[in-house]
Design a protein around this motif. Structure first.
Motif, short mmCIF file in Angstrom:
data_model
loop_
_atom_site.label_atom_id
_atom_site.label_comp_id
_atom_site.label_asym_id
_atom_site.label_seq_id
_atom_site.Cartn_x
_atom_site.Cartn_y
_atom_site.Cartn_z
N ILE A 87 0.85 -1.20 0.00
CA ILE A 87 0.00 0.00 0.00
C ILE A 87 0.88 1.25 0.00
CG2 ILE A 87 -2.03 1.05 1.12
CD1 ILE A 87 -2.46 -1.79 0.25
N GLY A 88 2.17 1.07 -0.24
CA GLY A 88 3.14 2.16 -0.09
C GLY A 88 3.62 2.78 -1.37
N ALA A 89 2.88 2.61 -2.48
CA ALA A 89 3.34 3.19 -3.74
C ALA A 89 3.47 4.71 -3.67
CB ALA A 89 2.39 2.79 -4.87
N GLU A 90 2.65 5.36 -2.84
CA GLU A 90 2.73 6.81 -2.72
C GLU A 90 4.08 7.24 -2.14
OE1 GLU A 90 0.58 10.65 -2.97
OE2 GLU A 90 0.51 8.70 -3.93
N GLY A 91 4.55 6.55 -1.11
CA GLY A 91 5.84 6.87 -0.54
C GLY A 91 6.99 6.50 -1.46
N GLN A 92 6.86 5.39 -2.15
CA GLN A 92 7.90 4.96 -3.10
C GLN A 92 7.96 5.92 -4.29
OE1 GLN A 92 6.16 1.09 -3.53
NE2 GLN A 92 6.39 0.81 -1.31
N PHE A 93 6.83 6.45 -4.69
CA PHE A 93 6.75 7.49 -5.71
C PHE A 93 7.55 8.72 -5.26
CE2 PHE A 93 4.59 11.31 -7.26
CZ PHE A 93 4.44 11.08 -8.62
N ALA A 94 7.36 9.11 -3.99
CA ALA A 94 8.07 10.28 -3.45
C ALA A 94 9.57 10.04 -3.41
CB ALA A 94 7.55 10.59 -2.04
N LEU A 95 9.99 8.84 -3.01
CA LEU A 95 11.43 8.53 -2.95
C LEU A 95 12.03 8.51 -4.35
CD1 LEU A 95 13.42 7.90 -0.57
CD2 LEU A 95 11.01 8.07 0.05
N GLY A 96 11.28 8.03 -5.34
CA GLY A 96 11.76 8.08 -6.71
C GLY A 96 11.97 9.50 -7.19
N ALA A 97 11.03 10.38 -6.86
CA ALA A 97 11.17 11.79 -7.22
C ALA A 97 12.39 12.41 -6.54
CB ALA A 97 9.91 12.55 -6.84
N ILE A 98 12.62 12.04 -5.29
CA ILE A 98 13.79 12.55 -4.56
C ILE A 98 15.08 12.06 -5.20
CG2 ILE A 98 15.04 12.36 -2.36
CD1 ILE A 98 12.24 12.35 -0.99
N GLY A 99 15.11 10.77 -5.57
CA GLY A 99 16.30 10.22 -6.20
C GLY A 99 16.61 10.90 -7.53
N ALA A 100 15.58 11.13 -8.34
CA ALA A 100 15.79 11.79 -9.63
C ALA A 100 16.27 13.23 -9.42
CB ALA A 100 14.48 11.78 -10.42
N THR A 101 15.68 13.91 -8.44
CA THR A 101 16.08 15.29 -8.16
C THR A 101 17.52 15.36 -7.67
OG1 THR A 101 13.79 15.82 -7.59
CG2 THR A 101 15.49 17.34 -6.83
N TRP A 102 17.90 14.42 -6.85
CA TRP A 102 19.27 14.36 -6.33
C TRP A 102 20.28 14.34 -7.48
CZ3 TRP A 102 21.35 9.55 -3.20
CH2 TRP A 102 22.64 9.84 -2.73
N GLY A 121 17.91 5.50 -12.70
CA GLY A 121 18.54 4.48 -11.86
C GLY A 121 18.40 4.79 -10.39
N MET A 122 18.68 6.05 -10.00
CA MET A 122 18.57 6.41 -8.58
C MET A 122 17.12 6.38 -8.13
SD MET A 122 20.15 7.02 -5.86
CE MET A 122 21.81 7.17 -6.55
N ALA A 123 16.18 6.77 -9.00
CA ALA A 123 14.75 6.71 -8.64
C ALA A 123 14.34 5.27 -8.37
CB ALA A 123 13.91 7.32 -9.76
N PHE A 124 14.78 4.35 -9.22
CA PHE A 124 14.44 2.94 -9.04
C PHE A 124 15.05 2.39 -7.74
CE2 PHE A 124 14.74 -1.61 -9.59
CZ PHE A 124 13.56 -1.94 -10.25
N ILE A 125 16.30 2.74 -7.49
CA ILE A 125 17.00 2.23 -6.30
C ILE A 125 16.33 2.72 -5.02
CG2 ILE A 125 19.16 2.40 -4.98
CD1 ILE A 125 20.62 2.39 -7.71
N LEU A 126 16.07 4.04 -4.93
CA LEU A 126 15.48 4.56 -3.70
C LEU A 126 14.04 4.06 -3.51
CD1 LEU A 126 16.75 8.25 -3.37
CD2 LEU A 126 17.69 6.14 -2.43
N GLY A 127 13.27 4.03 -4.60
CA GLY A 127 11.91 3.49 -4.49
C GLY A 127 11.92 2.03 -4.09
N GLY A 128 12.86 1.25 -4.66
CA GLY A 128 12.96 -0.17 -4.33
C GLY A 128 13.40 -0.40 -2.89
N ILE A 129 14.38 0.37 -2.44
CA ILE A 129 14.85 0.22 -1.04
C ILE A 129 13.73 0.56 -0.07
CG2 ILE A 129 16.39 1.24 0.69
CD1 ILE A 129 18.53 1.43 -1.48
N TRP A 130 12.97 1.62 -0.39
CA TRP A 130 11.87 2.03 0.50
C TRP A 130 10.82 0.92 0.60
CZ3 TRP A 130 12.57 5.72 3.76
CH2 TRP A 130 11.50 6.30 4.43
N ALA A 131 10.62 0.18 -0.49
CA ALA A 131 9.65 -0.91 -0.48
C ALA A 131 10.21 -2.16 0.20
CB ALA A 131 9.22 -1.25 -1.91
#
Length: 353
Positions: A87-102, A121-131
């Motif tokens: 149920i955490g796609a919203e948070g993983q979406f946010a982490l992906g945006a943060i990774g891309a911005t970084w 790549g960073m968006a996928f990594i951060l979203g994946g780690i968060w999940a």
């Protein structure tokens, strides 16, 4: 007398009939709600259609909203197929945006051919780690993943707020919480002269790739087989724990890609207005589509059109913003209820029965 009987074989066109029936029922109830507010129901439905599909601008807006919905829904569907309730796609979406911005802020002068893969790549990594955090909690401490993924959404959104209000805040933003605008090489360009960007092609590639993975690879087969439960997976000598981590990482990575695409192509910077609930709507889309990638594409467009159409209703008929949420909920509930008839049917029973 009528009796509920199990079908001898699945209803061939049942899924389509149930979906269309649910859609018509939800439109009927929506018309009644409009009438209850003193609005003309027929006019409301016309405005709903015209706002989403009645103009080039509206159709472009529908496709723009369908892109992040599609990617988030793919991630949710992958986890749900294994009966892991992400149920955490919203948070993983946010982490992906943060990774891309970084990556976009750290290396603004890199050529697009280098910078874009870094951002994705960073968006996928951060979203994946968060999940994978709730996946580890589930495996090691038996924490319910519904609760942990939901709670992590709030942490991720607050972390995004911390960055845009603090260390990443643009000094030239006149006090508004947003990062500096991305360089041209960090922006996903539009297709031709349209508003729709190349992220839609990325969605098509990812959707076909996931379909092929699930259908033709051993790992995809193991993933679907493990959906019957941990005991079944262990009996089949499938490494259930590793598969849970893999599936949640993949699920979060897809949602992270959605955050990357939305940040880069639509906003061209990171700001709180990015978080509009795509991760939560993705759950509705995934269930409506019965977790199938091709169906998810159509359901994403439908729900995106509903969002755009309700925006038109708000402007032209002064309808509350919650109207769209009510319609989403009705569509989902009626589809889920209607799925009963895919397996069972009403028939005449004898007195002995």
């Amino acid at each position: 007398m009528l009796k509920i009987k199990k079908r001898d074989e699945p209803w061939k066109w049942g899924a389509l009939v149930v979906f269309l029936g649910a859609l018509l029922f939800s439109l009927l109830v929506s018309g009644l709600l409009l009438a209850g507010q003193g609005k003309d129901p027929l006019q409301g439905l016309i405005v709903l259609w015209q706002g989403s599909f009645g103009s080039v601008w509206g159709l472009g807006d529908v496709l723009l909203k369908a892109i992040p919905l599609f990617l988030c829904s793919l991630g949710v569907a992958v986890a749900f197929r294994m009966q892991i309730w992400n149920i955490g796609a919203e948070g993983q979406f946010a982490l992906g945006a943060i990774g891309a911005t970084w990556m976009a802020l750290s290396f603004p002068d890199l050529p697009r051919i280098v910078l874009m893969p870094l951002m994705f790549g960073m968006a996928f990594i951060l979203g994946g780690i968060w999940a994978m955090i709730p996946a580890l909690l589930k495996l090691k401490l038996r924490v319910n993943e519904i609760i942990s993924t939901l709670m992590l959404n709030y942490i991720a959104i607050l972390f995004l707020d911390y960055l845009v209000f603090g260390v990443w805040k643009d000094p030239a933003s006149f006090g508004f919480p947003m990062t500096p605008e991305f360089s041209a090489n960090a922006v996903i360009p539009a297709i031709g002269g349209s508003r729709v960007h190349w992220g839609i092609v990325f969605c098509a590639v990812v959707g076909v790739g996931l379909w092929a993975f699930m259908r033709f690879t051993r790992l995809g087969f193991e993933l679907q087989a493990s959906g019957e439960g941990a005991r079944v997976a262990k009996y089949a000598k499938i490494r259930y724990g590793m598969l849970v981590l893999f599936v949640m990482g993949l699920s979060g990575g897809f949602a992270g890609w959605a955050g990357c695409v939305e940040t880069s192509a639509v906003l061209n910077r990171l700001q709180p207005s990015l978080m509009v609930g795509y991760g939560y709507t993705a759950i509705v889309v995934a269930w409506l589509a019965r977790l199938e990638p091709l169906n998810i594409a159509f359901a994403s467009i439908l729900l995106a059109a509903l969002r755009v159409g309700v925006e038109s209703l708000q402007i032209r008929l002064q309808v509350p913003a919650a109207f769209g949420v009510i319609m989403e909920g009705m569509i989902l509930l009626t589809v889920l209820a209607g799925q009963f008839f895919l397996t069972y049917k009403l028939g005449r029973g004898t007195k002995q029965e």
